[in-house]
Scaffold this active site. Structure first.
Site, short mmCIF file in Angstrom:
data_model
loop_
_atom_site.label_atom_id
_atom_site.label_comp_id
_atom_site.label_asym_id
_atom_site.label_seq_id
_atom_site.Cartn_x
_atom_site.Cartn_y
_atom_site.Cartn_z
N ALA A 182 0.86 -1.18 0.00
CA ALA A 182 0.00 0.00 0.00
C ALA A 182 0.90 1.23 0.00
CB ALA A 182 -0.89 -0.01 1.24
N GLY A 217 -2.89 2.63 -4.93
CA GLY A 217 -3.08 3.14 -6.29
C GLY A 217 -1.96 4.02 -6.79
N GLU A 230 -6.97 -4.38 -7.93
CA GLU A 230 -6.56 -4.75 -6.57
C GLU A 230 -7.79 -4.84 -5.66
OE1 GLU A 230 -2.07 -2.84 -6.77
OE2 GLU A 230 -3.65 -1.69 -5.84
N LYS A 289 5.51 3.72 5.68
CA LYS A 289 4.12 3.85 5.19
C LYS A 289 3.08 3.72 6.30
CE LYS A 289 5.15 1.87 0.64
NZ LYS A 289 4.94 0.69 -0.20
#
Ligand code: 5RP
Length: 218
Positions: A82, A94, A102, A120
């Site tokens: 992600a 994305g 996905e 992240k």
């Protein structure tokens, strides 16, 4: 440095791959490392449902069988990375533009295993632009709706998704109620998918730090 962390979490994720199963996989550089790792145990699995032409290329390189999602009712596990994951295991995805496929594969998987490096993992979503896949003719109409929501839409130039659509990246959006926002953006005519994964969030999160891999469960 981050590549080393991506590689180690990808390697660790192998322990979540059930024997003789068909698994779903995402897209991006972390998943490239995962496919490399998977190639060493490829004879233990039946195949993989791929979320992008890019992942398909890598799977083909290692002769890992690709399975059509339409031949299956469900999947044991979907493994993906992600762009950001918050403390509630919701994700922004994305960055690589494969968000729609996905989200489709994740929706039929019993478990979503998300693998990330520590950079992240955030308390609350911040700074990362929120991607939205849109039908080409709706580029301007969707952009106007995004402005009404308080975001700044930016067309991702020279990028066409695997579904032959465009991506708008939304900057500056304040995400307060992410489930509500996901539904709201998905309801704009012309939007195919928003890259907010709050309704179908991760079940298990693997976070790679320099000295360890942390496992977080819902
Ligand atoms: C692609 C994605 C990727 O999971 C996300 O962009 C992370 O990519 P990377 O592993 O290269 O950091 O959502 O659509």
């Amino acid at each position: 440095m981050l590549d080393i962390l991506k590689k180690s979490v990808a390697q660790f994720a192998l322990s979540y791959v059930p024997k003789n199963s068909i698994i779903g996989i995402g897209s991006g550089s972390t998943i490239k490392f995962f496919i490399e790792a998977l190639s060493t145990v490829a004879n233990h699995i039946k195949g993989v449902v791929s979320s992008s032409s890019q992942s398909e290329k890598w799977l083909n390189r290692f002769n890992i069988p690709i399975v059509d999602l339409n031949t299956l009712n469900s999947l044991d596990i979907y493994i993906d990375s992600a762009d950001q994951v918050n403390f509630s295991m919701e994700m922004i995805k994305g960055g690589g533009g494969a968000l729609t496929r996905e989200k489709i594969i994740a929706s039929v998987a019993k478990k979503f295993l998300c693998i990330i490096d520590y950079s992240k993992y955030v308390k609350k979503f911040k700074f990362f632009p929120l991607p939205v896949e849109v039908i080409p003719m709706s580029l301007n109409s969707v952009s106007r709706e995004i402005i009404k929501l308080g975001g700044v839409p930016k067309y991702r130039k020279n990028f066409i998704t695997d579904n032959r659509n465009y991506i708008i990246d939304i900057y500056g959006l304040y995400i307060k109620n992410s489930i509500f926002l996901e539904k709201m953006i998905n309801n704009i005519p012309g939007v195919v998918t928003v890259g907010l994964f709050s309704i179908r969030k991760a079940d298990i999160l693997l976070i790679s730090y320099t000295n360890e891999i942390k496992e977080v469960f819902v």
